[in-house]
Write a protein that holds these residues in place. Structure first.
Motif, short mmCIF file in Angstrom:
data_model
loop_
_atom_site.label_atom_id
_atom_site.label_comp_id
_atom_site.label_asym_id
_atom_site.label_seq_id
_atom_site.Cartn_x
_atom_site.Cartn_y
_atom_site.Cartn_z
N GLU A 41 12.20 49.45 -15.83
CA GLU A 41 13.48 48.71 -15.56
C GLU A 41 11.92 47.31 -15.82
O GLU A 41 10.94 47.42 -15.00
CB GLU A 41 13.96 47.94 -14.34
N LEU A 42 12.26 46.01 -17.04
CA LEU A 42 10.34 45.42 -16.85
C LEU A 42 11.40 44.21 -16.14
O LEU A 42 11.93 43.56 -15.04
CB LEU A 42 11.47 44.70 -18.61
N PRO A 49 2.23 44.54 -12.73
CA PRO A 49 1.03 44.71 -11.74
C PRO A 49 0.34 46.51 -11.16
O PRO A 49 1.55 46.85 -10.30
CB PRO A 49 1.50 44.51 -10.80
N VAL A 50 -0.65 46.15 -11.74
CA VAL A 50 -1.07 47.84 -11.84
C VAL A 50 -3.00 47.37 -10.47
O VAL A 50 -3.85 46.85 -11.85
CB VAL A 50 -1.57 48.50 -12.61
N ASP A 68 8.53 52.31 -26.07
CA ASP A 68 9.73 52.59 -26.05
C ASP A 68 9.88 53.99 -26.15
O ASP A 68 11.43 53.62 -26.34
CB ASP A 68 9.85 50.52 -26.59
N GLY A 69 9.63 55.16 -26.42
CA GLY A 69 9.60 56.89 -27.10
C GLY A 69 10.31 56.20 -28.22
O GLY A 69 10.14 57.30 -28.70
N GLY A 70 9.74 54.75 -28.89
CA GLY A 70 9.37 55.07 -30.84
C GLY A 70 7.90 55.27 -30.83
O GLY A 70 6.89 54.94 -31.22
N LEU A 71 8.03 53.49 -30.45
CA LEU A 71 7.01 52.69 -31.31
C LEU A 71 6.36 53.24 -30.17
O LEU A 71 6.62 53.27 -28.61
CB LEU A 71 7.11 51.06 -31.51
N THR A 72 4.39 53.05 -30.51
CA THR A 72 3.58 52.96 -28.94
C THR A 72 2.37 51.85 -29.98
O THR A 72 1.97 52.43 -30.79
CB THR A 72 2.95 54.75 -28.90
#
Length: 82
Positions: A41-42, A49-50, A68-72
């Motif tokens: 979730e956004l 943060p990482v 997003d499962g389609g675009l990278t």
């Protein structure tokens, strides 16, 4: 997901652990390609943060991969650890 694209050290740790950046079709493999995987979730502010810990000094290139499962898309960050 963040990962070491290039680097001198063998032990780099990301917190929280990142999803896999390669296809892994097994159930519950923490891979966008696995059945049932859902993007996190956004968070408020749209930032994830990482923290990263390096076990030894050196030159590294960290890559962040977004999908997003389609675009990278990806970006690289050069880091020098002393």
């Amino acid at each position: 997901a963040w990962f070491v694209y290039r680097g001198d050290g063998a032990n780099v740790t990301f917190d929280p652990p990142q999803f896999k950046i390669h296809p892994d079709y097994r159930d519950h493999s923490n891979s966008p390609w696995s059945p049932g995987w859902e993007a996190p979730e956004l968070p408020p502010g749209g930032r994830f943060p990482v923290n990263v810990t390096f076990s030894e000094p050196g030159a590294y290139v960290l890559r962040v991969l977004a999908t997003d499962g389609g675009l990278t898309g990806h970006r690289d960050v050069a880091v020098t650890v002393r």
